[in-house]
Enzyme design. Structure first.
Site, short mmCIF file in Angstrom:
data_model
loop_
_atom_site.label_atom_id
_atom_site.label_comp_id
_atom_site.label_asym_id
_atom_site.label_seq_id
_atom_site.Cartn_x
_atom_site.Cartn_y
_atom_site.Cartn_z
N CYS A 43 -19.50 -2.04 18.10
CA CYS A 43 -18.85 -2.01 16.79
C CYS A 43 -19.41 -3.10 15.87
CB CYS A 43 -17.35 -2.20 16.97
SG CYS A 43 -16.49 -2.38 15.42
N HIS A 163 -10.19 -1.13 9.00
CA HIS A 163 -10.86 -1.53 7.76
C HIS A 163 -10.36 -0.68 6.61
CE1 HIS A 163 -13.19 2.02 8.93
NE2 HIS A 163 -13.61 2.10 7.67
N CYS A 193 8.73 4.81 -19.68
CA CYS A 193 7.75 5.02 -18.61
C CYS A 193 8.31 6.06 -17.64
CB CYS A 193 7.47 3.69 -17.91
SG CYS A 193 6.70 3.86 -16.29
N HIS A 290 2.39 3.12 -14.66
CA HIS A 290 3.04 2.25 -13.68
C HIS A 290 2.29 2.46 -12.36
CE1 HIS A 290 7.34 0.77 -12.65
NE2 HIS A 290 6.71 0.74 -11.48
N PHE A 305 -4.98 29.15 0.66
CA PHE A 305 -4.00 29.22 -0.42
C PHE A 305 -4.07 27.98 -1.30
CE2 PHE A 305 0.31 28.30 -2.08
CZ PHE A 305 0.40 29.36 -2.97
#
Ligand code: ZN
Ligand code: ZN
Length: 337
Positions: A43, A163, A193, A290, A305
Site C-alpha cells: 500500500c 483516504h 434560504c 447553504h 429506468f
C-alpha cells in the site's frame, strides 16, 4: 400505495416503492470480512512507504510520524500546470485540462475505518479539507472545489487505505449551477434560504432526523433517491464550507463520525460516498445557498429506468430509515486520538 415524492431543492422525482418496501436491514450487502492489518506491504499510503507518493503538500505530525498527510494524486484526473483557456469550435467546446487533485490520507492505520476513529480525528480531517479548500479557492483559475470520500469498491475506490480526495476544477458543473439557480429562484420568490426553511421544518417534524447537535442536524432525505441517503446541514446559515467556525468543525467531526458509525454497525460497514456541497468561490456569502454534507450509502445499483427517466426507485421508506438509524447505539468518543 407507492408514492412519488419530489425533491424540494432539485425538483427531481423519486418513486418510494412501498409495495416492494424493504425493512431497512434488508438492504444490507453481506461481504466477506477481510483480515484487518495496520500496515499492508503493497500500500503506497501506509507509513514507511511515503516515498511512493508524490511530494507531500501538508502533514499533520504525530511525533516522528504523522496522523494524516495530503499528497497530489499520482494518477491525477487533471493537471495543476497551465492556464484553463477555452476553445470553442462550432458545437465543440473544450479547454486545457487544468485542475488540482489532492489525496488526503486520513490515518497511518491501513484498516481504520472513519466510522471507528475518535471524533477528534475526524475533526482533524475536516480541518485539513478546510485548509486546502481555503487555499485552492483563492486561485483565480479555480471555480469549484469538490471534496469527497469513496469507501469500498461499490463507491468507486480501488485503494483500501482510508483516504478522501479534493478536486479543484476551472469550471462550475451544470449540476452545481442548477442547484444554485434553484436556490436563488426560491430566495427571490419567498425571501428565504430554501435550506434554512427545510432544516426548520425537518427539526419541527422530527420524522426524518437521525441526530442533531448544537450546530448540525443529520436528516434522511424526504425524496431520497436511494436507501439511507443522508444530509448533514449546518443549523446556522452559511453559503460556503469555508465559513465553518472552529467550534463548528469539532462538532461536525462528532456528528459525521456518529452517523458513519450508525451506518457501520447498523448496515454492516456498507460502501458509501460522502461529499461536501458548497457554494463555489464566486458565491461566497450569498443568502440563497447553504452548504451541506451528503452521505450516500451504495446499497443498490442504478439501472435502465433511472438512466432513461432521471427518476429513481427507492424501496426503503426514508422515515423508516431514520428510525432505524436513530436506534443504532453508538459509543460516543471524546478527546484526542
Ligand atoms: Zn495502507
Ligand atoms: Zn440557509
Amino acid at each position: 400505495m407507492p408514492e412519488l415524492r419530489q425533491n424540494f431543492m432539485t425538483k427531481e422525482w423519486v418513486v418510494i416503492a412501498t409495495e416492494r418496501a424493504k425493512r431497512p436491514e434488508q438492504v444490507v450487502v453481506h461481504r466477506a470480512t477481510k483480515p484487518s492489518v495496520s500496515v499492508s506491504p503493497n500500500c503506497p499510503f501506509c507509513p514507511g512507504h511515503e516515498s511512493q507518493t508524490p511530494p507531500e503538500i501538508l502533514r499533520l505530525p504525530d511525533g516522528d510520524g504523522w496522523k494524516a498527510r495530503v499528497v497530489p494524486n499520482k494518477f491525477s484526473a487533471l493537471s495543476p500546470d497551465g492556464k484553463p483557456d477555452r476553445t470553442i469550435r462550432r458545437s465543440m467546446r473544450s479547454m486545457v485540462g487544468f485542475g488540482v487533485h489532492d489525496v488526503v490520507i486520513e490515518t497511518p492505520d491501513h484498516s481504520q475505518a472513519m466510522a471507528l476513529m475518535p471524533d477528534a480525528r475526524v475533526a482533524d480531517i475536516l480541518r485539513i479539507y478546510k485548509s486546502r479548500y481555503d487555499q485552492l479557492s483563492l486561485d483565480p483559475r479555480i471555480e469549484q472545489v469538490t471534496i469527497f470520500k469513496n469507501h469500498g469498491s461499490d463507491a468507486g475506490t480501488s485503494l483500501e487505505h482510508p483516504h478522501s480526495q479534493l478536486i479543484a476544477t476551472p469550471v462550475i458543473s451544470h449540476q452545481v449551477r442548477e442547484r444554485l439557480q434553484e436556490a436563488l429562484r426560491h430566495y427571490d420568490e419567498f425571501g428565504r434560504c430554501i435550506f434554512c426553511q427545510l432544516i426548520e421544518e425537518e427539526m419541527q417534524m422530527q420524522e426524518r432526523v437521525v441526530l442533531q447537535s448544537e450546530h448540525f442536524v443529520a436528516v434522511e432525505l424526504y425524496a431520497s433517491p436511494s436507501p439511507f441517503y443522508t444530509h448533514i446541514y449546518p443549523r446556522r446559515h452559511m453559503a460556503s464550507f469555508g465559513d465553518i467556525s472552529a467550534k463548528e468543525i469539532s462538532d461536525l467531526g462528532r456528528v459525521l463520525r456518529t452517523l458513519l458509525a450508525k451506518l457501520y454497525f447498523g448496515l454492516e460497514n456498507p460502501d458509501f460516498n460522502f461529499t461536501i456541497r458548497t457554494a463555489p468561490a464566486e458565491c461566497v456569502g450569498v443568502r440563497y445557498f447553504h452548504w451541506y454534507l451528503s452521505v450516500i450509502p451504495r446499497l443498490t445499483r442504478t439501472a435502465g429506468f433511472e438512466l432513461g427517466s432521471g427518476m429513481f426507485i427507492n424501496s426503503v421508506i426514508p422515515e423508516e430509515a431514520a428510525e432505524f438509524l436513530r436506534k443504532v447505539k453508538v459509543e460516543t468518543t471524546v478527546g484526542a486520538g
